[in-house]
Design an enzyme around this catalytic site. Structure first.
Site, short mmCIF file in Angstrom:
data_model
loop_
_atom_site.label_atom_id
_atom_site.label_comp_id
_atom_site.label_asym_id
_atom_site.label_seq_id
_atom_site.Cartn_x
_atom_site.Cartn_y
_atom_site.Cartn_z
N GLU A 93 28.80 -6.96 53.66
CA GLU A 93 29.09 -7.17 52.24
C GLU A 93 29.28 -8.66 52.01
O GLU A 93 29.84 -9.34 52.86
CB GLU A 93 30.42 -6.50 51.87
CG GLU A 93 30.32 -5.01 51.72
CD GLU A 93 31.69 -4.38 51.56
OE1 GLU A 93 31.79 -3.16 51.74
OE2 GLU A 93 32.65 -5.12 51.27
N TYR A 105 21.57 -14.50 55.13
CA TYR A 105 21.26 -13.09 55.40
C TYR A 105 19.81 -12.77 55.03
O TYR A 105 19.10 -12.08 55.78
CB TYR A 105 22.22 -12.17 54.64
CG TYR A 105 23.67 -12.40 55.00
CD1 TYR A 105 24.05 -12.67 56.32
CD2 TYR A 105 24.68 -12.35 54.05
CE1 TYR A 105 25.37 -12.89 56.66
CE2 TYR A 105 26.01 -12.57 54.39
CZ TYR A 105 26.35 -12.84 55.68
OH TYR A 105 27.66 -13.07 56.02
#
Ligand code: COA
Length: 136
Positions: A93, A105
């Site tokens: 998250e 990411y």
């Protein structure tokens, strides 16, 4: 690690929580990996494995060392280690506003699966969490 987390993270990990993750006693399945010189820790990643899935809980690099590829090195070697032990999916998250983490990411194959509305407290109220994952 706790001092890095306190300095750079908006949801820092305490020394006690990090120690528990390192000892892997109460926090079963947790793995902690660091990048360090002989004198100091420069960054670290904490993730936890359940069966063939892993959740990355924290990744942080000392402020003065950011932007030199250490975050990439930490994440990349963690993903390599996960693959080696048979993990097939990695989840995490991230705050919607955290552009450098999101780019890190995305560069490593993560995509957005959904959002948790108003999940994180922030300076002017709350902000959404993006749920991201990568197939390994
Ligand atoms: C997210 C975080 C771990 C990234 O660590 P980092 O070491 O700065 O990451 P990298 O250096 O690998 O990549 C960051 C940038 O530096 C650039 N970079 C990498 N190596 C470089 C080099 N040798 N020279 C110049 N720039 C470089 C990357 O291209 C990247 O640029 P971009 O963000 O514009 O795409 C770091 O910003 C951090 O600790 N943030 C605070 C904690 C946090 O938010 N963690 C995420 C929780 S979900």
């Amino acid at each position: 690690m706790a001092s890095i987390s306190a300095a750079v993270s908006l949801s820092p990990w305490s020394e006690e929580r990090l120690l528990e993750a390192c000892l892997d006693e109460r926090m079963i399945g947790h793995v902690v990996r660091v990048i360090e010189t002989a004198d100091e820790v420069l960054g670290f990643v904490v993730y936890a494995r359940v069966l063939d899935e892993v959740t990355v809980h924290e990744i942080a690099v000392r402020a003065e060392y950011q932007g030199r590829g250490l975050g990439q090195a930490l994440l990349c070697s963690a993903l390599r280690e996960m693959r080696r032990v048979g993990v097939v999916r990695c989840l995490l998250e991230v705050r919607e506003s955290n552009q450098s983490a999101r780019r890190l990411y995305q560069r490593n194959g993560f995509s957005i699966d959904g959002t948790r509305k108003q999940y994180y407290p922030c300076a002017d109220g709350r902000e959404d969490a993006l749920l991201m994952s990568a197939q390994l």
